[in-house]
Design an enzyme around this catalytic site. Structure first.
Site, PDB file in Angstrom:
ATOM      1  N   CYS A 119       0.819  -1.214   0.000  1.00  0.00           N
ATOM      2  CA  CYS A 119       0.000   0.000   0.000  1.00  0.00           C
ATOM      3  C   CYS A 119       0.852   1.262   0.000  1.00  0.00           C
ATOM      4  CB  CYS A 119      -0.978   0.018   1.167  1.00  0.00           C
ATOM      5  SG  CYS A 119      -0.236  -0.090   2.800  1.00  0.00           S
ATOM      6  N   HIS A 162      -2.166   1.730   7.136  1.00  0.00           N
ATOM      7  CA  HIS A 162      -2.530   1.841   5.730  1.00  0.00           C
ATOM      8  C   HIS A 162      -2.098   3.202   5.191  1.00  0.00           C
ATOM      9  CE1 HIS A 162      -4.616   0.991   2.060  1.00  0.00           C
ATOM     10  NE2 HIS A 162      -5.488   1.967   2.208  1.00  0.00           N
TER      11      HIS A 162
END
Length: 372
Positions: free
Chosen positions: A86, A161
């Site tokens: 990510c 994230h």
């Protein structure tokens, strides 16, 4: 291919070198510490290509905007189909939506053209199969002589994230690979860096919402952990370009002084045919009096000195990044074990551990006192 991508550290030096290894030229990452209103209006950068935001992921997390179709808005958007990537995907989301003048390098240029007609999921699969990107990403794999295996029923670490924020055709978007499409945050204020104010508001909203949830006890850890980085132009290259402009201007001003009988050393030695179009012409300079020309020369000299100092600072920062990245790629466990064995043999291991504990507690107390 999800098991072939490692987790990498969120660090400006790591992300900058990762971009360079993929082939991108002219960008670097700067950490952003100020999230107060107006922070980006005075941000020390000529242009902000995008923002990369790291936060503790929550299932219920929502964005303050509407999810839109990427193709309809002309935005490159890829869904995340692999684990641990990510960070790199957030970086690519910024780079592949950057203006055409940014040099993406041969691989990303070809990749952008190849994936132009693909849907977000296929774009994500294309990223997962990009060998140059995967190789650059995995070059920052943490080296260790041991592999730690957790029990199946053991609670895992907190999940973090990355998302990115960009400005495209006057609109600010949030790009999160875990969502179906880009999230339209709103209209962008005019200016190469002012658009980031709109993104800052969204980042601040998310942090405050998370803080409220943590304060209400929904998050047992009670911790607020996040990081925001700006993708900006390479500061060394920008400063060198600015110095070149000042040298052209100083040379023209000095030639104008010589034409009026002043004794001036022409030390810049630049070809005036290559001078930038935005500096005053010889005709325009001829209309200024001697004090004004001398003041212009002095101003150019001062700016060149200041820019040279900035370059020195940036070069030292780059050297620091290189050393840190080299250490990240080294396995220091054998060295630590040898040191511990030597200390144990000489009877110094336990005193050294106690000394280390005391030093750590002292640092903790100092941080608490500074935060109070």
């Amino acid at each position: 291919m999800s098991d072939e991508w490692c987790t990498i550290e969120s660090d400006p030096g790591v992300f900058t070198q990762l971009c360079e290894e993929v082939g991108v030229k002219g960008v670097q990452f700067d950490e952003v510490y100020d999230l107060e209103p107006g922070a980006f209006l005075s941000f020390d950068a000529k242009r902000i290509f995008g923002l990369v935001f790291l936060f503790k992921w929550q299932q219920e997390a929502t964005s303050g905007g509407e999810t839109v179709d990427a193709a309809d808005h002309g935005v490159f958007f890829a869904q995340q189909v692999i684990q641990n990537a990510c960070a790199t995907q957030a970086i690519l989301s910024v780079l592949l939506n950057a203006p055409a003048e940014l040099d993406l390098g041969p691989h990303l240029k070809e990749f952008k053209e190849f994936t132009a007609a693909l849907d977000p999921q296929m774009k994500g699969l294309a990223i997962s199969n990009s060998e140059p990107v995967r190789k650059a990403h995995n070059s920052f794999r943490q080296q260790s002589s041991f592999e730690i295996v957790n029990e199946k029923d053991e609670k895992g670490d907190d999940a973090f994230h990355f998302v990115s924020y960009i400005c495209h055709e006057g609109k600010v978007y949030e790009l999160d690979g875990l969502k179906k499409g880009p999230v339209l945050i709103g209209d962008a204020p005019p200016g190469d860096t002012a658009w980031a104010e709109k993104a800052r508001e969204e980042v601040k909203r998310r942090i405050e919402a998370y803080a409220a949830k943590a304060g209400a006890g929904a998050d047992s850890s009670g911790e607020l952990r996040f990081q925001l980085m700006a993708v900006v132009g390479n500061r060394i290259l920008e400063a060198e370009k600015a110095i070149e402009r000042e040298r052209y201007l100083r040379q023209r001003a000095n030639i104008s002084l010589v034409s009026r009988g002043e004794e001036v050393e022409l030390a810049d030695e630049v070809d005036d045919d290559d001078a930038p179009a935005d500096i005053p012409t010889f005709e325009e300079l001829s209309e200024r009096d001697l004090p004004a020309l001398k003041a212009l020369v002095a101003d150019c000299t001062t700016k060149i000195s200041e820019l040279s100092a900035q370059i020195d600072v940036e070069k030292k920062k780059r050297q620091k990044w290189e050393k840190e990245n080299a250490l990240r790629r080294c396995d220091l466990v054998p060295l630590a074990l040898c040191a511990m064995r030597h200390l144990a043999r000489t009877g110094q291991l336990v005193p050294a551990m106690e000394k280390g504990k005391a030093a750590h507690l002292k640092r903790v107390e100092e941080k608490k006192a500074a935060a109070a």
